[in-house]
Design a protein around this motif. Structure first.
Motif, short mmCIF file in Angstrom:
data_model
loop_
_atom_site.label_atom_id
_atom_site.label_comp_id
_atom_site.label_asym_id
_atom_site.label_seq_id
_atom_site.Cartn_x
_atom_site.Cartn_y
_atom_site.Cartn_z
N ARG A 59 78.83 21.31 2.70
CA ARG A 59 78.45 21.66 1.33
C ARG A 59 77.30 22.67 1.34
NH1 ARG A 59 78.52 15.81 -0.07
NH2 ARG A 59 80.52 15.35 -1.05
N THR A 86 91.12 25.52 0.51
CA THR A 86 90.93 24.13 0.90
C THR A 86 90.32 24.08 2.30
OG1 THR A 86 92.78 23.37 -0.44
CG2 THR A 86 92.08 21.93 1.37
N GLU A 88 80.89 26.30 -4.81
CA GLU A 88 80.63 24.94 -5.25
C GLU A 88 81.87 24.08 -5.07
OE1 GLU A 88 79.32 22.52 -9.33
OE2 GLU A 88 79.22 24.72 -9.24
N GLU A 89 81.66 22.87 -4.53
CA GLU A 89 82.77 21.96 -4.30
C GLU A 89 83.48 21.62 -5.61
OE1 GLU A 89 83.71 17.54 -2.36
OE2 GLU A 89 81.63 18.19 -2.67
N ASN A 90 84.81 21.55 -5.54
CA ASN A 90 85.69 21.21 -6.66
C ASN A 90 85.65 22.23 -7.79
OD1 ASN A 90 86.59 18.84 -5.40
ND2 ASN A 90 84.84 17.68 -6.20
N VAL A 91 84.95 23.34 -7.55
CA VAL A 91 84.98 24.46 -8.47
C VAL A 91 85.56 25.68 -7.75
CG1 VAL A 91 83.62 26.05 -9.89
CG2 VAL A 91 83.02 23.62 -9.81
N ASP A 92 84.96 25.98 -6.59
CA ASP A 92 85.41 27.13 -5.80
C ASP A 92 86.25 26.74 -4.60
OD1 ASP A 92 83.91 29.11 -7.36
OD2 ASP A 92 82.15 28.12 -6.51
N TYR A 93 86.16 25.51 -4.17
CA TYR A 93 86.91 25.02 -3.01
C TYR A 93 87.04 23.51 -3.11
CZ TYR A 93 82.50 23.25 -1.18
OH TYR A 93 81.32 22.55 -1.03
N GLN A 94 87.87 22.94 -2.26
CA GLN A 94 87.99 21.49 -2.19
C GLN A 94 88.09 21.07 -0.73
OE1 GLN A 94 91.58 20.12 -4.06
NE2 GLN A 94 92.90 21.56 -2.97
N LEU A 116 89.72 18.44 2.14
CA LEU A 116 90.94 17.68 2.38
C LEU A 116 90.84 17.01 3.74
CD1 LEU A 116 93.92 16.97 1.61
CD2 LEU A 116 94.58 18.99 2.97
#
Length: 406
Positions: free
Chosen positions: A196, A181, A205-211, A213
């Motif tokens: 990004r 995160t 890739e966002e929301n695939v490999d990391y997010q 917060l």
């Protein structure tokens, strides 16, 4: 100023403070619940052409008594929009006032504080100020919306945002963020498009490999999130990152060199102002360039003068020193233009930013190629740089070295 806080530096300051970037967002070390109403807020909203911008209402700063002669009454008042109250980041402007450099150019500069770079561009477009100091992305956004803007002097060169990994959690490279995160200032933070692009360099890739917060702007909320493990990295303005590290969170710089030198805050005017007021603008830039030389020649004097404009920012010397080093690093010329005239533009950095700025959809704020071409070929102008740099640099250095004190 204590001996431990003594500063030094001449023509080129070292790029320190996590090697990060510059720009801005926080008051001292406040929490995200108590956001600075003058905090930097780069290109979160599109730059509107309204004449009035209620949410970015300018407020004037009051200068302390300066070394320059008293105003004779025949000085020209010039309105200048800065994007936050933080005098350390913009100390050459305050030095130019204190030392009488603006007055020598026949100018009485009225500094107006607005909220963020988009606010500065709004005030400029609306005719409420003659000169503004936005970050590059806000200038590019204004150009993309059809406004005729000219950047006449580049002030900061380091990317306005940084990314750092929490050392205690073993984050040393971008690849280490797979499955992790990344803390950011807020959901619509101006740093997110850049982060990004940075993470895409590591094929993440966002929301695939990391997010992402939201963890605030360098205050207690940020520190708690990083120390508790809620986030394993932090991406925000250099001052947010500096405040976080000063609060005791050990961080590792994750920003690739490719993204280090990108357009930051600079002096921008409307096209018609450049056409009608070249002499005034050259005098303004010359005063700022002289103040920058003075600061490099005598960092102690520059610190002491700046403190007279915003004493509260200097109350915590650790924070003030971190901010001071970050500000100086931001004004350092990139290696490939080091030694060029004061105010020179770093076209390579602009090209890197504009390439990333065209990614995504129009709704996400992506720039059209036409706007990119205008920025590179028209918005960035060297026209006034010869006149801006027409002064005796050695005489300014001598003045700085013999400065008697505030």
């Amino acid at each position: 100023m204590s001996e431990g806080a003594k500063r030094s530096g001449r023509r080129s300051w070292p790029v320190v403070l996590l090697g990060l970037l510059v720009l801005v967002t926080l008051t001292g070390c406040g929490t995200s619940d108590e956001q600075d109403p003058s905090a930097e807020d780069v290109v979160e909203d599109s730059v509107a052409p309204e004449t009035e911008a209620p949410s970015t209402e300018a407020t004037s700063t009051e200068a302390p008594e300066s070394e320059g002669e008293e105003a004779t009454g025949d000085l020209r008042t010039v309105t200048f929009a800065l994007t936050n109250q933080r005098a350390i980041q913009y100390h050459p402007y305050y030095l130019a006032d204190y030392l009488g450099y603006f007055e020598e150019e026949g100018l009485d500069v009225d500094i107006q504080i607005v909220r963020g770079s988009s606010g500065a561009v709004q005030q400029l477009i609306g005719g409420n100020v003659e000169i503004a100091h936005p970050a590059g992305p806000a200038t590019a956004q204004g150009v993309s919306e059809g406004h005729c803007l000219r950047q006449i002097y580049s002030y900061e060169h380091i990317n306005v945002y940084g990314m750092a990994g929490v050392a205690d959690q073993g984050i040393e490279t971008l690849e280490d963020l797979k499955g992790q995160t990344v803390g950011v200032s807020e959901p619509s933070g101006g740093e997110i498009p850049l982060l990004r692009a940075v993470l895409a360099e590591a094929d993440l890739e966002e929301n695939v490999d990391y997010q992402f917060l939201p963890v605030g702007e360098g205050g207690a909320q940020t520190v708690n999130a990083l120390q508790s493990g809620a986030a394993q990295a932090y991406g925000s303005s250099v001052y947010d990152v500096a405040a976080t590290e000063a609060a005791g969170v050990a961080l590792n710089d994750l920003m690739p060199d490719k993204f280090r030198y990108m357009p930051s805050t600079s002096v921008v005017v409307m096209c018609e102002t450049l056409e009608s007021d070249k002499e005034m603008l050259a005098g303004f830039g010359r005063a700022v360039a002289k103040a920058t030389v003075f600061s490099q020649a005598n960092q102690d004097a520059a610190w002491d003068i700046t403190e007279t404009y915003e004493p509260t920012l200097f109350e915590d010397e650790t924070i003030a020193t971190a901010f001071w080093e970050a500000a100086n690093a931001a004004m350092s010329q990139p290696p490939d233009i080091e030694g060029e005239p004061w105010g020179s533009h770093h076209y390579e950095g602009w090209e890197v930013y504009l390439e990333s700025a065209t990614q995504g959809t129009e709704e996400e704020g992506a720039l059209e190629q036409e706007a990119v071409d205008v920025v590179l070929n028209e918005t960035l102008t060297d026209e006034l740089l010869p006149d801006i740099n027409d002064f005796d640099e050695e005489a300014v250095i001598d003045e700085a070295e013999n400065f008697p004190g505030v």
